[in-house]
Scaffold this motif. Structure first.
Motif, PDB file in Angstrom:
ATOM      1  N   PHE A  38       1.240  -1.224   0.115  1.00 27.97           N
ATOM      2  CA  PHE A  38       0.452  -0.222  -0.064  1.00 27.97           C
ATOM      3  C   PHE A  38       1.012   1.161  -0.060  1.00 27.97           C
ATOM      4  CE2 PHE A  38      -2.707   3.035   2.284  1.00 27.97           C
ATOM      5  CZ  PHE A  38      -3.696   3.595   1.469  1.00 27.97           C
ATOM      6  N   PRO A  39       0.603   2.529  -0.377  1.00 26.08           N
ATOM      7  CA  PRO A  39      -0.198   2.342  -1.611  1.00 26.08           C
ATOM      8  C   PRO A  39      -0.545   2.483  -2.824  1.00 26.08           C
ATOM      9  CG  PRO A  39       0.652   4.672  -1.779  1.00 26.08           C
ATOM     10  CD  PRO A  39       1.349   3.555  -0.696  1.00 26.08           C
ATOM     11  N   THR A  41      -0.184  -0.905  -3.883  1.00 28.90           N
ATOM     12  CA  THR A  41      -1.375  -1.804  -3.861  1.00 28.90           C
ATOM     13  C   THR A  41      -2.426  -1.429  -3.013  1.00 28.90           C
ATOM     14  OG1 THR A  41      -1.000  -3.309  -2.776  1.00 28.90           O
ATOM     15  CG2 THR A  41      -0.141  -3.523  -4.774  1.00 28.90           C
ATOM     16  N   SER A  42      -3.661  -1.877  -3.247  1.00 22.61           N
ATOM     17  CA  SER A  42      -4.810  -2.109  -2.294  1.00 22.61           C
ATOM     18  C   SER A  42      -4.608  -2.697  -1.293  1.00 22.61           C
ATOM     19  CB  SER A  42      -5.588  -2.225  -2.528  1.00 22.61           C
ATOM     20  OG  SER A  42      -6.629  -3.812  -3.075  1.00 22.61           O
ATOM     21  N   ALA A  43      -5.159  -1.395  -0.091  1.00 16.52           N
ATOM     22  CA  ALA A  43      -5.039  -2.290   1.171  1.00 16.52           C
ATOM     23  C   ALA A  43      -6.306  -3.526   1.534  1.00 16.52           C
ATOM     24  CB  ALA A  43      -5.200  -1.395   2.579  1.00 16.52           C
ATOM     25  N   PRO A  44      -6.067  -3.799   2.488  1.00 12.88           N
ATOM     26  CA  PRO A  44      -7.192  -5.395   3.010  1.00 12.88           C
ATOM     27  C   PRO A  44      -7.959  -4.910   3.630  1.00 12.88           C
ATOM     28  CG  PRO A  44      -4.887  -6.082   3.903  1.00 12.88           C
ATOM     29  CD  PRO A  44      -4.987  -4.653   3.190  1.00 12.88           C
ATOM     30  N   PRO A  46     -10.388  -4.318   6.381  1.00 15.19           N
ATOM     31  CA  PRO A  46     -10.074  -4.063   8.178  1.00 15.19           C
ATOM     32  C   PRO A  46     -11.315  -5.389   8.553  1.00 15.19           C
ATOM     33  CG  PRO A  46      -9.345  -2.740   7.969  1.00 15.19           C
ATOM     34  CD  PRO A  46      -9.559  -2.896   7.076  1.00 15.19           C
ATOM     35  N   SER A  47     -10.800  -6.704   9.038  1.00 14.54           N
ATOM     36  CA  SER A  47     -11.853  -7.807   9.247  1.00 14.54           C
ATOM     37  C   SER A  47     -13.133  -7.193  10.015  1.00 14.54           C
ATOM     38  CB  SER A  47     -11.757  -8.966  10.148  1.00 14.54           C
ATOM     39  OG  SER A  47     -10.665  -8.330  11.357  1.00 14.54           O
ATOM     40  N   VAL A  49     -14.861  -4.324   9.843  1.00 13.59           N
ATOM     41  CA  VAL A  49     -15.407  -3.726   9.350  1.00 13.59           C
ATOM     42  C   VAL A  49     -16.006  -3.923   8.009  1.00 13.59           C
ATOM     43  CG1 VAL A  49     -14.953  -0.943   8.209  1.00 13.59           C
ATOM     44  CG2 VAL A  49     -13.812  -1.475   9.552  1.00 13.59           C
ATOM     45  N   GLU A  50     -16.903  -3.992   8.139  1.00 17.87           N
ATOM     46  CA  GLU A  50     -18.180  -3.693   6.550  1.00 17.87           C
ATOM     47  C   GLU A  50     -17.577  -2.861   5.595  1.00 17.87           C
ATOM     48  OE1 GLU A  50     -22.520  -3.094   5.851  1.00 17.87           O
ATOM     49  OE2 GLU A  50     -21.891  -3.686   7.662  1.00 17.87           O
ATOM     50  N   PRO A  51     -17.209  -4.173   5.167  1.00 18.11           N
ATOM     51  CA  PRO A  51     -16.828  -3.651   3.558  1.00 18.11           C
ATOM     52  C   PRO A  51     -18.150  -2.359   3.298  1.00 18.11           C
ATOM     53  CG  PRO A  51     -16.950  -6.180   3.617  1.00 18.11           C
ATOM     54  CD  PRO A  51     -17.765  -5.821   4.743  1.00 18.11           C
ATOM     55  N   LEU A  52     -17.352  -2.305   2.069  1.00 17.26           N
ATOM     56  CA  LEU A  52     -18.397  -1.023   1.207  1.00 17.26           C
ATOM     57  C   LEU A  52     -19.039  -1.750   0.428  1.00 17.26           C
ATOM     58  CD1 LEU A  52     -18.349   2.381   1.655  1.00 17.26           C
ATOM     59  CD2 LEU A  52     -16.799   2.112  -0.910  1.00 17.26           C
ATOM     60  N   PRO A  53     -20.192  -0.651   0.249  1.00 19.37           N
ATOM     61  CA  PRO A  53     -20.737  -1.650  -1.358  1.00 19.37           C
ATOM     62  C   PRO A  53     -20.474  -1.338  -2.254  1.00 19.37           C
ATOM     63  CG  PRO A  53     -21.826  -0.619   0.372  1.00 19.37           C
ATOM     64  CD  PRO A  53     -21.136  -0.438   0.577  1.00 19.37           C
ATOM     65  N   GLY A  54     -19.219  -2.104  -3.140  1.00 18.71           N
ATOM     66  CA  GLY A  54     -19.114  -1.934  -3.885  1.00 18.71           C
ATOM     67  C   GLY A  54     -19.088  -1.662  -5.149  1.00 18.71           C
TER      68      GLY A  54
ATOM     69  N   TYR B   7     -26.131   5.255  -0.596  1.00 16.94           N
ATOM     70  CA  TYR B   7     -26.214   4.536   0.971  1.00 16.94           C
ATOM     71  C   TYR B   7     -26.324   5.637   1.554  1.00 16.94           C
ATOM     72  CZ  TYR B   7     -23.744   1.609  -2.017  1.00 16.94           C
ATOM     73  OH  TYR B   7     -23.136   0.870  -3.828  1.00 16.94           O
ATOM     74  N   ARG B  10     -22.075   6.960   6.234  1.00 20.65           N
ATOM     75  CA  ARG B  10     -21.945   5.679   7.460  1.00 20.65           C
ATOM     76  C   ARG B  10     -21.182   6.523   8.477  1.00 20.65           C
ATOM     77  NH1 ARG B  10     -17.534   1.805   4.563  1.00 20.65           N
ATOM     78  NH2 ARG B  10     -17.034   3.831   3.340  1.00 20.65           N
ATOM     79  N   PRO B  22      -3.195  -1.104   6.771  1.00 19.79           N
ATOM     80  CA  PRO B  22      -2.819  -0.266   5.994  1.00 19.79           C
ATOM     81  C   PRO B  22      -1.810   0.386   6.361  1.00 19.79           C
ATOM     82  CG  PRO B  22      -4.626   0.064   5.750  1.00 19.79           C
ATOM     83  CD  PRO B  22      -4.678  -1.176   6.993  1.00 19.79           C
ATOM     84  N   LEU B  34       1.762   9.230   5.044  1.00 19.43           N
ATOM     85  CA  LEU B  34       1.656   7.711   5.328  1.00 19.43           C
ATOM     86  C   LEU B  34       1.808   6.914   7.002  1.00 19.43           C
ATOM     87  CD1 LEU B  34       0.884   5.989   2.327  1.00 19.43           C
ATOM     88  CD2 LEU B  34      -0.618   6.676   4.006  1.00 19.43           C
ATOM     89  N   TRP B 286      -8.112   1.245   3.697  1.00 21.69           N
ATOM     90  CA  TRP B 286      -8.654   0.169   2.689  1.00 21.69           C
ATOM     91  C   TRP B 286      -9.659  -0.193   1.578  1.00 21.69           C
ATOM     92  CZ3 TRP B 286      -9.674   0.703   7.485  1.00 21.69           C
ATOM     93  CH2 TRP B 286     -11.124   1.418   7.961  1.00 21.69           C
ATOM     94  N   GLU B 287     -10.454   1.391   1.194  1.00 18.75           N
ATOM     95  CA  GLU B 287     -11.160   1.529   0.776  1.00 18.75           C
ATOM     96  C   GLU B 287     -10.659   2.392  -0.776  1.00 18.75           C
ATOM     97  OE1 GLU B 287     -13.885   3.558   2.531  1.00 18.75           O
ATOM     98  OE2 GLU B 287     -15.229   1.527   3.413  1.00 18.75           O
ATOM     99  N   TRP B 288      -9.712   2.455  -1.100  1.00 10.47           N
ATOM    100  CA  TRP B 288      -9.106   3.704  -1.973  1.00 10.47           C
ATOM    101  C   TRP B 288      -8.682   2.856  -2.905  1.00 10.47           C
ATOM    102  CZ3 TRP B 288      -3.779   6.507   0.171  1.00 10.47           C
ATOM    103  CH2 TRP B 288      -4.336   7.145   1.410  1.00 10.47           C
ATOM    104  N   ARG B 293      -5.634   5.779  -5.341  1.00 12.70           N
ATOM    105  CA  ARG B 293      -3.984   5.825  -4.454  1.00 12.70           C
ATOM    106  C   ARG B 293      -3.576   6.052  -5.793  1.00 12.70           C
ATOM    107  NH1 ARG B 293      -6.128   0.211  -4.943  1.00 12.70           N
ATOM    108  NH2 ARG B 293      -4.376  -0.480  -5.854  1.00 12.70           N
TER     109      ARG B 293
END
Lengths: 339, 536, 412
Positions: A38-39, A41-44, A46-47, A49-54, B7, B10, B22, B34, B286-288, B293
């Motif tokens: 990162f940055p 590559t994308s970051a995972p 976090p467990s 956190v509810e993923p953002l609706p893509g 949505y 949040r 990250p 960062l 993590w939403e970037w 990025r």
């Protein structure tokens, strides 16, 4: 060389490359990018956190942009050059019996058996204009529309629209019907996916349903041979012979969707028989109810493979009337609408 | 953000840092960093997402004026032949400045519509800037809009408040605590004062608008002082803020002296960046996506390489696309209760428990350096004044804990805006960093210095006493904390501020552990966009 | 003649020793000027200053002249200007070439340590009767600097006849010598001469107790002036412009309890504004206080320091130049418009303090001891390392130093 041995070679191919790849990882751009982290590559996520609706994917994918003028023009240009070149290089499909759709007008649902990723290209290449360029292809929502990149590529290159194959989805059926009503033709592979072994699979009812609902004819098309060129599970095509056999346009008349579907399947079986034997033998066999069928016997897989080997196309080199027939009704088309 | 429209925005988030978390975005003045935080003992507080804005702001304003709380409709309080004064918040709000049209323009235009209908001829518009710098013509025009500016500025009835004009200020009385109440004479003599506020943080608004905004040193010194500020816990929480109690007492005197105030308060969401090139700064790491990025890496590289003046030009040129989330009008205190609730609706993030080490990444802007340089005193004010106090309940960091702020803290000053700051830095800080000591030894001389007065009244300078107020803003934090570390700050400057410099996060945490003990818990308050921690 | 007396023998004995000689070479003078324009102090390598192990100054055939052996010899700003070829041509008639530089000196004479008061006035030159200034004890104002039995030379160290302190031996007139009390060590003693200059400047500036005063520059001279002001004529408030951190610290400590603001040159205008409650107008080079301090003592002597002095001095105030200015281009409009008095302060003689007369050197010895000015000596070099020594002296502030000295006997 038998199919079986070639099959084993297909699976051995990528394995043999593995050690080389491992040694070359340092030079592998993808591995380099991954190691940058990162940055880059994308970051995972976090467990906790509810993923953002893509962006909406699958059957919710919005593919209308791919039917706008710019996307269409680039698609036509690409299909006519790159697409055609690839298809020709791999299999140079032989198109037979295209004269059967000389009288076809307006949008239609084209229905074909499905063995290979090549099928779409082969069919669109074989279709006469204007259908070739005013066609949307029903593609598996869960396969082709699972990531934004893949969805965009499918929508642009094939004019694909998402079709839900694993569950009943009114959304994708409605969207397809709407497109047919607007004058687009639809290419459907009613088996719902590529054949795993060269034999056909059970048909799903969507194509017949749409034809009935939108009151358009169905054109069955049988594709023979793409299962050898690029079967499911292979990534390395092997050039081979391919035949595209057009059937006559079918109208549902007063049949309901279910019966119409079995009529379509029957016609495809007839066409398959016709490809391997000849027109009249196939008609006779059909009349007697002895068409060999597409799905093959319910027996162990090696014997299905064995049987398949016997189904080879008859030599039909000269029997392709209408192979170069060009439709002229388009010239009479009204306004900007395709039909 | 158009995509988010689908949505519900949040709420804020408290994220526990583990090994796969990250590195997290941190502002470092005009630069971006960062920063990887230690796993298993750090947490990151993310601000809530922008609330849905009101779809038709102009209509919302009209409705608020027509049905105010605790007051007759505005139209009923306007009459021909009256003296009407419209006072409005100055350039320090919002941050960064808002894209046109500014909310204040919408409100002022609506008020003037009603005033025109009522046939009011005598209208003055005053930027209620207290001891802040005068706004430039362009800034006034941006806030009130072209129509209002061109109608009133040429006639001299749209102007900046001047707290040092002996002819234009009047003392109306004294509170029961002995606090003098001073206000603009024009406001005092008006039949109605309409105050147009833009409430960015919970500190703004209420009686602070008029009792502070239209006042002067004589009244402000009663609550802008170290004693009041250490008893304001925090000054972002009106009910626990001595600063606000004092302002409310002064408001009471204003009311009983017959000053009629019609308060209009507005709140905006925290949409600082919209869909623009900076939108990545408001997203969670993590939403970037690929574009985010790429734009982050490009911006970071560009900001690192640009000279300071170029960076400032780029960053201070940004206008935020805030959306109006509420507007309420009427009686000051009733209105302010509603406003505070609206601010909390956008900004509150529930946080459990205090932390040993609190971490800030200070951005390029504070309320007092719009289009200017964030000098070391403003670094103190933004970090220990604003960010530290953005809590309700109890501070995010425990008593005796450490604040680590990331900022270059270069000893750079804007001589036009901050002349007295330079002297404060050169003369006062080398002597003392204790708010009480400096208040006794230096404040009066700075407050009454002829030159500062001259620059405040005729130039665009903050008042001579203003750097002291900036320092007092951190008084509560200075008393509460065991130490302050500035990450990446100019060492000599940082030491002069009384803090400890650290060049890397590891060093900073090492220094912090000397104060709070080994393996401290760390909380990163990821601000901006603005938020407020509700600490239980 | 019956033969030389002991004194005569000593006087006439050919002197052969180590020395730095400033030669009469216009070409090297030009080279030094060129080199020093690139880097101050570079004139030592290319200029007229030459190191020799075999130097014999001419003997002085007059009474009361003795040989002394320098123990420590300071490098002064005027020495640097000469070495770099930047001295004013004003000196041409009152200097004689070739000469051995060096006038800040503690030396051995007859087993006693002495400091030299280097001005070569009427007494040392054997001029009779004395000029009015010398008769008054105002030695620095002597009108006969090119007369008498010596070659022209305003001080020892600029006169061909006497030799100078940058040598292992030199000549001195007994009237020039002041015995050093035991409590002053050599480094303190070598500071007596510059301190005497500073004292004279501070006392001649006429600082009143209610005044505000600015001192520009915090090299040896500036710091000594601060010490002198703090001791003998403390104003209400002092402002010192010191460029380097160690200078700022020294200025603060030498000012002692005197209310003092220390600023850099760039901050001086603001600092003066603060302490005098005046305003600032103009920007860039035209920035100035509308009022300012009553007295400014310029211990740098460049065009920028003089311009700064004029910018911070109130109308009707006074600017005293202690640093040797040389040819300086400066806008004197403020001098005219604000009726500022500009005066110089050169060397020393007799001071009148509270109605009593003191020799400046006596006051200086007392001040050096009281303020520990010997601590300002940062480094000593043997004569053979003159290039390094002069480079160090020219960059003293930047290199954290104040006073650089030669050790002419090479014993340290």
């Amino acid at each position: 060389m038998s199919d079986r041995s070639s099959g084993s070679r297909r699976t051995a191919g990528p394995r043999r490359g593995v050690p080389d790849l491992a040694r070359l990882r340092a030079l592998n751009p993808a591995a380099l990018v991954r190691s940058a982290g990162f940055p880059v590559t994308s970051a995972p996520t976090p467990s906790s956190v509810e993923p953002l609706p893509g962006p909406p994917l699958g059957d919710r994918y919005e593919s209308s942009w791919a039917r706008r003028p710019l996307a269409r023009a680039t698609r036509v240009a690409t299909q006519e050059t790159l697409g055609r070149a690839v298809t020709t290089a791999l299999c140079a499909p032989q198109v037979v019996n295209r004269d059967r759709i000389d009288q076809l007008e307006g949008p239609a649902v084209f229905v074909a058996n499905h063995h290979s990723h090549l099928d779409t290209g082969v069919v669109t290449g074989a279709l006469p204009r204007p259908w070739r360029h005013e066609l949307v292809v029903a593609a598996a929502a869960d396969y082709f529309f699972d990531t934004p990149g893949r969805a965009a590529a499918a929508a642009w290159f094939w004019g694909a629209v998402p079709m839900e194959r694993k569950r009943v989805s009114r959304r994708s059926a409605l969207a397809a019907a709407e497109l047919i009503d607007k004058g687009w033709s639809l290419l459907v592979f009613p088996e719902g996916g590529r054949s795993p072994d060269g034999w056909g699979q059970e048909h799903k009812g969507g194509a017949a349903y749409l034809a009935v609902r939108c009151d358009v004819p169905v054109v069955p098309i049988h594709i023979h041979g793409t299962d050898r060129v690029l079967p499911k599970g292979s990534s390395m095509p092997r050039p081979g012979r391919v035949v595209v056999n057009f059937g006559p346009p079918l109208t549902h008349g007063d049949l309901d969707a279910r019966r119409f579907a079995s009529r379509i399947e029957g016609t495809l079986e007839l066409l398959a028989d016709e490809t391997t034997s000849d027109w009249y033998s196939a008609r006779l066999a059909a009349t007697r109810g002895e068409s060999p069928g597409l799905r093959g016997p319910d027996i162990d897989s090696w014997r299905r493979d064995w049987l398949l080997e016997r189904r080879r196309p008859a030599q039909q080199g000269a029997a392709s009337p209408g192979g170069s027939a060009q439709r002229t009704w388009r010239d009479r088309a009204r306004g900007n609408r395709p039909w | 953000m158009s995509r988010d429209r689908q949505y519900r925005p949040r709420p804020g988030l408290v994220l526990d840092v583990d090994r796969s978390t990250p590195p997290v975005l941190m502002h470092h003045g005009e630069q971006l960093r960062l920063q990887k935080l230690p796993a298993d003992r750090s947490r990151i507080i993310y601000p809530p997402e922008p609330l849905e804005p009101i779809e038709d702001p102009a209509r919302a304003v009209r409705e608020a004026l027509a049905s105010p709380v605790g007051s007759d409709p505005l139209s009923a309080r306007l009459f021909a032949g009256m003296k009407l004064t419209i006072a409005f918040d100055d350039v320090s709000l919002p941050l960064p400045p808002m894209r046109r049209p500014d909310v204040r323009q919408l409100v002022i235009e609506s008020v003037l519509d009603l005033a025109a209908d009522a046939g009011v001829d005598d209208v003055h518009l005053i930027a209620a800037l207290a001891l802040h710098r005068r706004m430039t013509d362009a800034e006034l025009r941006h806030v009130v809009g072209d129509r209002v500016y061109e109608a009133f500025a040429p006639r001299g009835t749209l102007y900046n408040h001047d707290a040092e004009d002996p002819e234009a200020m009047v003392v109306l009385g004294t509170t029961d605590h002995g606090e003098e109440v001073q206000i603009s004479k024009r406001a005092a003599e008006s039949d109605l004062v309409v105050y147009v506020n833009l409430n960015l943080v919970a500190m703004d608004g209420g009686w602070k608008s008029t009792a502070t905004g239209l006042s002067g040193y004589r009244a402000l010194r009663h609550h802008h002082n170290p004693a009041t500020m250490t008893r304001s816990r925090s000054f972002m929480d009106r009910h626990n803020s001595e600063l606000h109690h004092s302002n409310w007492r002064q408001g009471e005197v204003l009311r009983s002296a017959g000053v009629e105030v019609f308060q209009i308060e507005t709140t905006v969401n925290n949409d600082l960046y919209g869909d623009g090139p900076m939108s990545v700064l408001a997203k969670r790491e993590w939403e970037w996506n690929v574009r985010d990025r790429a734009s982050f890496m490009a911006s970071r590289a560009a900001l690192d390489r640009l000279p300071a003046a170029g960076r400032r030009k780029v960053l201070h040129g940004w206008r935020a696309p805030y959306g109006l989330t509420s507007v309420q009008a009427g009686e000051v205190e009733a209105v302010h209760e509603l406003t505070t609730a609206q601010v909390h609706r956008q900004q509150l993030v529930p946080v459990e428990g205090q932390t040993d080490v609190l971490l800030f990444g200070l951005p390029y802007i504070s309320p007092y350096n719009v289009d200017s340089i964030m000098n070391p005193i403003l670094v103190h004010c933004l970090g220990l004044g604003y960010f530290f106090n953005l809590y309700r309940g109890r501070p995010l960091v425990r008593e005796g804990g450490v604040v680590i702020m990331s900022h270059p803290t270069t000893p750079e000053f804007n001589p036009v805006h901050h002349p007295s700051y330079i002297d404060f830095f050169e003369e006062v800080l080398p002597e003392t960093t204790d708010p009480t000591v400096m208040a006794e030894r230096f404040e009066k001389r700075y407050a009454e210095d002829e030159w500062y007065r001259h620059l405040y009244r005729t130039g665009n300078a903050y008042h001579g006493v203003h750097p002291f107020y900036m320092w007092y803003w951190g008084a509560h934090a200075l008393e509460h904390l065991g130490g302050v570390v500035v990450l990446g700050g100019d060492p000599a400057t940082v030491r002069r501020l009384g803090y400890r410099p650290a060049s890397t996060m590891d060093d900073a945490l090492e220094i912090a552990s000397d104060i709070v003990g080994p393996r401290p818990t760390i909380t990163y308050f990821k601000n901006p966009p603005l938020m407020m921690a509700d600490v239980t | 003649m019956t033969g030389p007396t002991t004194a005569d023998a000593q006087r006439k004995r050919p002197l052969r020793g180590e020395a730095l000689v400033f030669e009469d070479s216009p070409a090297r003078f030009g080279l030094a000027r060129l080199a020093s324009s690139l880097r101050p102090g570079a004139g030592a390598g290319t200029g007229p200053l030459r190191h020799t192990e075999d130097f014999a100054p001419p003997a002085i055939d007059a009474d009361s002249w003795v040989r002394i052996r320098p123990r420590l010899a300071g490098i002064c700003g005027s020495d640097l200007a000469a070495v770099d070829g930047r001295s004013s041509r004003w000196f041409e008639p009152i200097v004689s070439l070739p000469f051995v530089p060096g006038h800040e000196v503690v030396a051995d004479h007859d087993g006693r340590r002495v400091v030299l008061e280097p001005v070569l006035g009427c007494v040392a030159r054997g001029v009779h009767p004395l000029c009015g200034a010398c008769a008054n004890g105002d030695l620095g104002r002597c009108e006969r600097l090119s007369h008498g039995h010596l070659e022209p030379g305003l001080q020892t160290g600029f006169c061909e006849s006497t030799g100078g302190a940058w040598a292992s031996e030199m000549s001195a007139h007994l009237s020039q010598l002041h015995e050093v009390p035991d409590e002053l060590d050599d480094t303190a003693a070598v500071m007596v001469e510059p301190t005497a200059c500073a004292l004279h400047a501070a006392l001649s500036a006429g600082i009143a107790s209610e005044d505000t005063t600015a001192v520009i520059g915090a090299g040896t001279m500036g710091l000594a002036v601060v010490a002198a002001i703090a001791r003998h004529c403390p104003p209400r408030q002092l402002v010192v412009a010191a460029r380097h951190p160690h200078q700022q610290d020294l200025a603060r400590s030498l000012a002692g309890s005197l209310p003092t603001t220390v600023a850099t040159d760039a901050q001086l205008i603001r600092a003066v504004r603060r302490v005098t409650g005046t305003m600032v107008i103009g920007s860039g080079a035209q920035q100035r206080c509308t009022g300012g301090v009553d007295v400014t003592i310029d211990c740098v002597g460049t065009s920028s320091s003089l311009a700064l002095a004029l910018a911070v001095t109130r109308p009707g105030g006074r600017v005293v130049m202690v640093g040797m200015p040389g040819v300086t281009t400066v806008d004197l409009t403020p001098l005219w418009q604000r009726e500022i008095a500009l005066s110089g302060a050169y060397t020393y003689g007799t001071e009148r303090l509270d109605g009593t007369e003191y020799r400046t050197f006596d006051l200086a010895m007392e001040l050096v001891a009281a303020a520990d000015l010997g601590a300002l000596v940062s480094a000593t070099y043997p004569l053979s390392r003159s290039t390094d020594a002069i480079a160090h002296a020219a960059a003293a502030g930047r290199r954290g130093a104040t006073k650089i000295c030669f050790d002419p006997q090479g014993t340290r």
